[in-house]
Design a protein around this motif. Structure first.
Motif, PDB file in Angstrom:
ATOM      1  N   ARG A 151      -2.573  -4.012   5.617  1.00 52.05           N
ATOM      2  CA  ARG A 151      -3.541  -3.937   6.627  1.00 52.05           C
ATOM      3  C   ARG A 151      -4.470  -2.926   6.605  1.00 52.05           C
ATOM      4  O   ARG A 151      -5.667  -3.352   6.799  1.00 52.05           O
ATOM      5  N   THR A 152      -4.282  -1.958   5.970  1.00 54.69           N
ATOM      6  CA  THR A 152      -5.035  -0.686   5.867  1.00 54.69           C
ATOM      7  C   THR A 152      -5.843  -0.537   4.407  1.00 54.69           C
ATOM      8  O   THR A 152      -5.382  -0.238   3.561  1.00 54.69           O
ATOM      9  N   TYR A 171      14.899  -5.652  15.188  1.00 52.34           N
ATOM     10  CA  TYR A 171      14.603  -5.648  13.931  1.00 52.34           C
ATOM     11  C   TYR A 171      15.786  -6.413  13.180  1.00 52.34           C
ATOM     12  O   TYR A 171      15.506  -7.247  11.871  1.00 52.34           O
ATOM     13  N   THR A 189      10.942   6.219   3.359  1.00 48.94           N
ATOM     14  CA  THR A 189       9.707   5.846   3.578  1.00 48.94           C
ATOM     15  C   THR A 189       9.316   5.906   4.947  1.00 48.94           C
ATOM     16  O   THR A 189       9.966   6.403   5.869  1.00 48.94           O
ATOM     17  N   SER A 201       0.834  -1.160   0.129  1.00 53.49           N
ATOM     18  CA  SER A 201       0.024  -0.160   0.027  1.00 53.49           C
ATOM     19  C   SER A 201       0.830   1.016  -0.038  1.00 53.49           C
ATOM     20  O   SER A 201       0.292   2.374  -0.464  1.00 53.49           O
TER      21      SER A 201
HETATM   22  N1  NAP Z   1      13.073   2.098   4.208  1.00 51.80           N
HETATM   23  C1  NAP Z   1      14.226   1.630   4.405  1.00 51.80           C
HETATM   24  O1  NAP Z   1      15.255   2.340   4.324  1.00 51.80           O
HETATM   25  C2  NAP Z   1      14.486   0.257   4.409  1.00 51.80           C
HETATM   26  C3  NAP Z   1      15.823  -0.299   4.383  1.00 51.80           C
HETATM   27  C4  NAP Z   1      16.013  -1.849   4.335  1.00 51.80           C
HETATM   28  C5  NAP Z   1      14.993  -2.374   4.366  1.00 51.80           C
HETATM   29  N2  NAP Z   1      13.674  -2.007   4.119  1.00 51.80           N
HETATM   30  C6  NAP Z   1      12.628  -3.089   3.942  1.00 51.80           C
HETATM   31  O2  NAP Z   1      12.063  -2.811   3.028  1.00 51.80           O
HETATM   32  C7  NAP Z   1      10.707  -3.469   3.043  1.00 51.80           C
HETATM   33  C8  NAP Z   1       9.429  -2.274   2.861  1.00 51.80           C
HETATM   34  O3  NAP Z   1       9.804  -1.254   3.730  1.00 51.80           O
HETATM   35  P1  NAP Z   1       9.172   0.364   3.457  1.00 51.80           P
HETATM   36  O4  NAP Z   1      10.227   1.214   3.928  1.00 51.80           O
HETATM   37  O5  NAP Z   1       8.411   0.263   2.066  1.00 51.80           O
HETATM   38  O6  NAP Z   1       8.220  -0.018   4.644  1.00 51.80           O
HETATM   39  P2  NAP Z   1       6.854   1.103   4.803  1.00 51.80           P
HETATM   40  O7  NAP Z   1       6.810   2.416   4.166  1.00 51.80           O
HETATM   41  O8  NAP Z   1       6.570   1.149   6.124  1.00 51.80           O
HETATM   42  O9  NAP Z   1       5.711   0.222   4.297  1.00 51.80           O
HETATM   43  C9  NAP Z   1       5.225  -0.897   4.760  1.00 51.80           C
HETATM   44  C10 NAP Z   1       3.953  -1.780   4.074  1.00 51.80           C
HETATM   45  O10 NAP Z   1       4.040  -3.019   4.656  1.00 51.80           O
HETATM   46  C11 NAP Z   1       2.463  -2.937   5.169  1.00 51.80           C
HETATM   47  N3  NAP Z   1       2.543  -3.596   6.496  1.00 51.80           N
HETATM   48  C12 NAP Z   1       3.103  -3.474   7.242  1.00 51.80           C
HETATM   49  N4  NAP Z   1       3.003  -4.444   8.511  1.00 51.80           N
HETATM   50  C13 NAP Z   1       2.204  -5.463   7.868  1.00 51.80           C
HETATM   51  C14 NAP Z   1       1.470  -6.545   8.203  1.00 51.80           C
HETATM   52  N5  NAP Z   1       1.608  -7.113   9.508  1.00 51.80           N
HETATM   53  N6  NAP Z   1       0.630  -7.071   7.459  1.00 51.80           N
HETATM   54  C15 NAP Z   1       0.533  -6.651   6.103  1.00 51.80           C
HETATM   55  N7  NAP Z   1       1.056  -5.289   5.719  1.00 51.80           N
HETATM   56  C16 NAP Z   1       1.773  -4.954   6.585  1.00 51.80           C
HETATM   57  C17 NAP Z   1       2.168  -1.549   5.200  1.00 51.80           C
HETATM   58  O11 NAP Z   1       0.796  -1.222   5.018  1.00 51.80           O
HETATM   59  P3  NAP Z   1      -0.181  -1.279   6.681  1.00 51.80           P
HETATM   60  O12 NAP Z   1       0.572  -0.484   7.590  1.00 51.80           O
HETATM   61  O13 NAP Z   1      -1.750  -0.645   6.081  1.00 51.80           O
HETATM   62  O14 NAP Z   1      -0.299  -2.752   6.878  1.00 51.80           O
HETATM   63  C18 NAP Z   1       2.871  -0.833   4.002  1.00 51.80           C
HETATM   64  O15 NAP Z   1       2.012  -1.181   2.927  1.00 51.80           O
HETATM   65  C19 NAP Z   1      10.617  -3.798   4.654  1.00 51.80           C
HETATM   66  O16 NAP Z   1      10.737  -5.149   4.490  1.00 51.80           O
HETATM   67  C20 NAP Z   1      11.740  -3.046   5.234  1.00 51.80           C
HETATM   68  O17 NAP Z   1      12.212  -3.960   6.141  1.00 51.80           O
HETATM   69  C21 NAP Z   1      13.551  -0.920   4.332  1.00 51.80           C
END
Ligand code: NAP
Length: 230
Positions: A34-35, A150, A183, A11
């Motif tokens: 979830r949302t 984490y 993000t 999302s």
């Molecule tokens: N951002 C970074 O700098 C970074 C760096 C290294 C790795 N990562 C990894 O990259 C991936 C994406 O991260 P992001 O930064 O894009 O995160 P984000 O912006 O927080 O987005 C997370 C997404 O996952 C959904 N989500 C969260 N918990 C959930 C659950 N329990 N069940 C179903 N959906 C869920 C959220 O929607 P809802 O809240 O509505 O569920 C949202 O769509 C993750 O695996 C993260 O660990 C991120």
């Protein structure tokens, strides 16, 4: 050839950016988060581009995983499963001695148990040569202060991915580290700080698409070290 892809956490952030790019490449999409309203907004945007289905729910909820598997059966074969949904845990990030073990259990449930459970549930519907992409982090290998919960979860996800690859030589199984991205999750890791120097998820997506196209051998991939070919 693109078939159908499942992306969890689609999302916003990386999951949303990847869904938009895969739709343009001709993949049918099964998306969760979830949302429901946020997920519906992504589906509305993509439904003129490809076949796209929303299955709203929490990856840690066994009933939601059954719903995902049921939906997957309808659109099978699934050529790509992206376990992207993840939780950072509490923010600000606690030192280990101050961390609540209940928070650790939740982080492990969402970031480790759920990707495995989704793989198990979707397995019968994967194509013979499918890609399983588990989204990891440099925190899996670097001991950053405060990132213990984490980071330990992502280290466990790395190991699951490596074993999955050995057990399924017919598949491609990647633990893919996308690097820092601007993000919501990253902002929660650095509350109140300016993160505008971090790249947007859209900047890493071309590198992920290249991995999907090239299908390198299974393993751990650090996206910022790859060259993007657009
Ligand atoms: N951002 C970074 O700098 C970074 C760096 C290294 C790795 N990562 C990894 O990259 C991936 C994406 O991260 P992001 O930064 O894009 O995160 P984000 O912006 O927080 O987005 C997370 C997404 O996952 C959904 N989500 C969260 N918990 C959930 C659950 N329990 N069940 C179903 N959906 C869920 C959220 O929607 P809802 O809240 O509505 O569920 C949202 O769509 C993750 O695996 C993260 O660990 C991120």
């Amino acid at each position: 050839m693109p078939t159908a892809a499942i992306i969890t956490g689609a999302s916003r952030g990386l999951g949303r950016a990847l869904a938009i790019a895969l739709a343009d490449e001709g993949w049918d999409l099964l998306l969760d988060a979830r949302t429901e309203t946020d997920l519906d907004a992504v589906v509305s945007r993509l439904k003129t581009v490809t076949n796209v289905w929303a299955v709203p729910g929490d990856v840690a909820d066994p009933q939601h995983r059954r719903d995902l598997a049921e939906a997957a059966a309808e659109v099978a074969p699934i050529g790509l499963l992206v376990n992207n949904a993840s939780t950072l845990g509490p923010s600000p990030l606690p030192r280990l001695e101050d961390a609540d073990v209940a928070d650790f259990a939740e982080v492990l449930s969402v970031n480790v148990v759920s990707p495995l459970a989704i793989f198990q549930a979707i397995r019968p519907h994967l194509s013979l040569d499918a890609i399983v992409m588990n989204i990891t982090s440099d925190a899996a290998v670097e001991p950053y202060e405060g990132w213990g919960l984490y980071g330990a979860s992502k280290a466990a996800l790395d190991h699951l991915s490596a074993v999955m690859a050995v057990e399924h030589p017919e598949l491609r199984v990647y633990a893919l580290d996308p690097g820092d991205m601007r993000t919501d999750m990253h902002q929660r890791a650095f509350p109140g700080e300016d993160i505008s120097d971090r790249p947007l998820p859209e900047e890493v997506v071309p590198k992920i698409l290249e991995v999907i196209r090239r299908r390198p051998p299974s393993g751990r991939i650090i996206a910022p070290q790859l060259k993007a070919v657009s």
